[in-house]
Design a protein around this motif. Structure first.
Motif, mmCIF file in Angstrom:
data_model
loop_
_atom_site.group_PDB
_atom_site.id
_atom_site.type_symbol
_atom_site.label_atom_id
_atom_site.label_comp_id
_atom_site.label_asym_id
_atom_site.label_seq_id
_atom_site.Cartn_x
_atom_site.Cartn_y
_atom_site.Cartn_z
ATOM 1 N N GLY A 115 -2.384 -7.296 -22.555
ATOM 2 C CA GLY A 115 -2.861 -7.536 -21.209
ATOM 3 C C GLY A 115 -2.693 -8.979 -20.768
ATOM 4 O O GLY A 115 -3.481 -9.489 -19.986
ATOM 5 N N LYS A 116 -1.659 -9.645 -21.289
ATOM 6 C CA LYS A 116 -1.427 -11.062 -20.980
ATOM 7 C C LYS A 116 -2.671 -11.890 -21.276
ATOM 8 O O LYS A 116 -2.912 -12.905 -20.647
ATOM 9 N N ALA A 117 -3.468 -11.414 -22.200
ATOM 10 C CA ALA A 117 -4.671 -12.133 -22.622
ATOM 11 C C ALA A 117 -5.584 -12.475 -21.450
ATOM 12 O O ALA A 117 -6.061 -13.591 -21.323
ATOM 13 N N TYR A 118 -5.823 -11.511 -20.583
ATOM 14 C CA TYR A 118 -6.745 -11.732 -19.470
ATOM 15 C C TYR A 118 -8.150 -11.904 -20.008
ATOM 16 O O TYR A 118 -8.610 -11.140 -20.849
ATOM 17 N N LEU A 121 -9.656 2.684 -16.549
ATOM 18 C CA LEU A 121 -10.706 2.588 -17.574
ATOM 19 C C LEU A 121 -10.399 3.515 -18.750
ATOM 20 O O LEU A 121 -10.557 3.125 -19.912
ATOM 21 N N ASP A 122 -9.962 4.739 -18.462
ATOM 22 C CA ASP A 122 -9.594 5.677 -19.534
ATOM 23 C C ASP A 122 -8.417 5.155 -20.339
ATOM 24 O O ASP A 122 -8.388 5.261 -21.572
ATOM 25 N N HIS A 123 -7.435 4.574 -19.642
ATOM 26 C CA HIS A 123 -6.251 4.011 -20.311
ATOM 27 C C HIS A 123 -6.666 2.870 -21.252
ATOM 28 O O HIS A 123 -6.195 2.796 -22.390
ATOM 29 N N LEU A 124 -7.543 1.994 -20.762
ATOM 30 C CA LEU A 124 -8.021 0.905 -21.616
ATOM 31 C C LEU A 124 -8.779 1.444 -22.822
ATOM 32 O O LEU A 124 -8.629 0.929 -23.933
ATOM 33 N N GLN A 125 -9.594 2.482 -22.609
ATOM 34 C CA GLN A 125 -10.347 3.073 -23.723
ATOM 35 C C GLN A 125 -9.402 3.548 -24.829
ATOM 36 O O GLN A 125 -9.680 3.358 -26.010
ATOM 37 N N LYS A 126 -8.279 4.118 -24.429
ATOM 38 C CA LYS A 126 -7.327 4.657 -25.415
ATOM 39 C C LYS A 126 -6.435 3.590 -26.036
ATOM 40 O O LYS A 126 -6.115 3.666 -27.224
ATOM 41 N N HIS A 127 -6.015 2.598 -25.244
ATOM 42 C CA HIS A 127 -4.971 1.681 -25.697
ATOM 43 C C HIS A 127 -5.434 0.254 -25.967
ATOM 44 O O HIS A 127 -4.760 -0.482 -26.676
ATOM 45 N N ASN A 128 -6.545 -0.159 -25.389
ATOM 46 C CA ASN A 128 -7.024 -1.524 -25.584
ATOM 47 C C ASN A 128 -8.536 -1.576 -25.315
ATOM 48 O O ASN A 128 -8.992 -2.233 -24.378
ATOM 49 N N ALA A 175 -1.357 -2.427 -12.016
ATOM 50 C CA ALA A 175 -2.367 -2.942 -12.943
ATOM 51 C C ALA A 175 -2.060 -2.511 -14.371
ATOM 52 O O ALA A 175 -2.127 -3.327 -15.299
ATOM 53 N N MET A 176 -1.718 -1.253 -14.551
ATOM 54 C CA MET A 176 -1.430 -0.772 -15.908
ATOM 55 C C MET A 176 -0.193 -1.461 -16.471
ATOM 56 O O MET A 176 -0.159 -1.780 -17.665
ATOM 57 N N GLN A 177 0.800 -1.736 -15.639
ATOM 58 C CA GLN A 177 1.985 -2.460 -16.113
ATOM 59 C C GLN A 177 1.598 -3.865 -16.569
ATOM 60 O O GLN A 177 2.059 -4.328 -17.606
ATOM 61 N N ARG A 178 0.749 -4.535 -15.801
ATOM 62 C CA ARG A 178 0.293 -5.877 -16.190
ATOM 63 C C ARG A 178 -0.508 -5.831 -17.485
ATOM 64 O O ARG A 178 -0.349 -6.673 -18.357
ATOM 65 N N LEU A 179 -1.399 -4.843 -17.584
ATOM 66 C CA LEU A 179 -2.268 -4.759 -18.758
ATOM 67 C C LEU A 179 -1.506 -4.388 -20.016
ATOM 68 O O LEU A 179 -1.842 -4.831 -21.103
ATOM 69 N N ASP A 180 -0.474 -3.576 -19.844
ATOM 70 C CA ASP A 180 0.327 -3.184 -21.007
ATOM 71 C C ASP A 180 1.337 -4.255 -21.375
ATOM 72 O O ASP A 180 1.872 -4.248 -22.480
ATOM 73 N N GLY A 181 1.602 -5.178 -20.468
ATOM 74 C CA GLY A 181 2.512 -6.286 -20.754
ATOM 75 C C GLY A 181 3.861 -5.790 -21.212
ATOM 76 O O GLY A 181 4.443 -4.869 -20.647
ATOM 77 N N ASP A 182 4.342 -6.367 -22.281
ATOM 78 C CA ASP A 182 5.655 -5.993 -22.798
ATOM 79 C C ASP A 182 5.551 -4.893 -23.849
ATOM 80 O O ASP A 182 6.416 -4.765 -24.701
ATOM 81 N N GLY A 183 4.473 -4.129 -23.765
ATOM 82 C CA GLY A 183 4.308 -3.036 -24.715
ATOM 83 C C GLY A 183 3.367 -3.370 -25.853
ATOM 84 O O GLY A 183 3.009 -2.519 -26.645
#
Length: 128
Positions: free
Chosen positions: A50-53, A71-78, A38-46
């Motif tokens: 998130g591939k515009a989900y 959820l924590d990762h999204l809070q920090k990065h997106n 999931a994190m790989q998909r959400l981070d896409g190509d860096g």
């Protein structure tokens, strides 16, 4: 173009059900069975887009990386993607207490009502 949903859940029967429901409702779906994927998909190509989900349907109990860590990762990065996240889980009340419900679009407990899931997903996908 149809709104795209990322379903993050390791229950393959649930993935099949959601695939049928969301496809019939006009969505495109991607499925992953663990938090790391999931994190790989959400981070896409860096670029973190998130591939515009339009919606992330997220279980909390996952192999490798938990839904709480996502959820924590999204809070920090997106952080804008948090409001596009629906937590769909059978996790205990104790685990759910750790979810800041003001950060996500909705929290749905398993077992769930199909119409509620479709309504909340549509609402989330088309929010401004």
């Amino acid at each position: 173009m149809a709104p795209r949903i990322l379903v993050v859940d390791d229950d393959h029967a649930l993935q099949t059900l959601l695939s049928v429901l969301f496809t019939r409702a006009g969505f495109e779906c991607d499925f992953v069975s663990d938090g790391r994927a999931a994190m790989q998909r959400l981070d896409g190509d860096g670029d973190g887009d998130g591939k515009a989900y339009a919606v992330i349907m997220l279980d909390l109990i996952l192999p490798e990386v938990s839904g709480m860590e996502i959820l924590d990762h999204l809070q920090k990065h997106n952080p804008s993607m948090l409001l596009r996240t629906i937590v769909l889980t059978g996790a205990s009340s104790g685990v759910l207490k750790g979810v800041d419900t003001s950060r996500v679009h909705a929290v749905i407990r398993k077992p769930f009502d199909i119409q509620d899931v479709l309504h909340l997903t549509t609402e989330c996908a088309y929010r401004e």
